[in-house]
Design an enzyme around this catalytic site. Sequence first.
Site, mmCIF file in Angstrom:
data_model
loop_
_atom_site.group_PDB
_atom_site.id
_atom_site.type_symbol
_atom_site.label_atom_id
_atom_site.label_comp_id
_atom_site.label_asym_id
_atom_site.label_seq_id
_atom_site.Cartn_x
_atom_site.Cartn_y
_atom_site.Cartn_z
ATOM 1 C CB CYS A 295 -0.959 -0.010 1.192
ATOM 2 S SG CYS A 295 -0.187 -0.320 2.782
ATOM 3 C CG HIS A 296 5.094 0.846 0.425
ATOM 4 N ND1 HIS A 296 4.797 -0.468 0.722
ATOM 5 C CD2 HIS A 296 6.140 0.794 -0.456
ATOM 6 C CE1 HIS A 296 5.619 -1.270 0.086
ATOM 7 N NE2 HIS A 296 6.431 -0.537 -0.647
#
Length: 298
Positions: A265-266
């Site tokens: 998700c980064h």
Amino acid sequence: MSARPPVKGGMTQHQPLFAASETSYHYQVVRRAIDLIDQSENPMSLDEIAAEIGMSTAHFQRVFSRWVGVSPKRYEQYLKLDHARTLLREKFTTLEASHALGLSGSGRLHDLFLRWEAMSPGEFARAGAGLTIFWGWFESPFGPAVVMGTDKGICGIGFAAEMGESCALEDLLSRWPRAEFVEDPMKLRPWVLKAFGAGDGTLDTAPLFLMGAPFQIKVWEALLSIPSGQVTTYSQIAQAIGNPRAVRAVGTAVGRNPISWLIPCHRALRKSGGLGGYHWGLPMKRAMLAYETARAET
């Protein structure tokens, strides 16, 4: 409010996937450098950053080079806010193409093969009832990490460098309030070694067990198709899952991803090029992106 789930065990020692004190130290050096770069109106020289951190220039350069594999000067470029825009301009990945090529699901994620399966909607609705989740603390390249998993695979990874260990642990425990939690880091250790790139070659996969609502799992599957060193936007994820108007819901699902780092998700940014937020702390997100892009370009 749900009662705190039962937690068996009481050990607090972190499992040293790497040299524990060394990796934590390296992350903290990077973390402090991020703060210095953010607070500086003008570019800082290598000597200036080293002096502020309290290291000799040579030692500072060695620490950075060992952590990311490139020089501190180049790494500093990756940490600047406008790097997000550079990523979008030069490293943007089109999720539709990834799906068309079959890169989602059991495809390759950076230098690691992952296999995953998802719990059924009915299992998710039961909030973990009847499920045993094993957990433990480990040292990672990004500081202390709490890892959780079932017999099927890793279901949660949280990082404590920014929010503290008690908050990170409670955060993941609260995801499945009716599960039974048993502290057993040795059960998880082979998977975690593989997850953080410290495996001995005896394990081919780091299995994941995705525990979420159907919409969340679709978003997490899309995240799994983003190669290391590349990024995407929330709107592109929404298009990739066939719901282009659900940008806000996609952002929420990205933020609720329980398996940080492995479900990347980064790598999701705002359409403007801004980094957006990150559940485990924005400095952590920036460090992860820099860590990956530096390695991708060496």
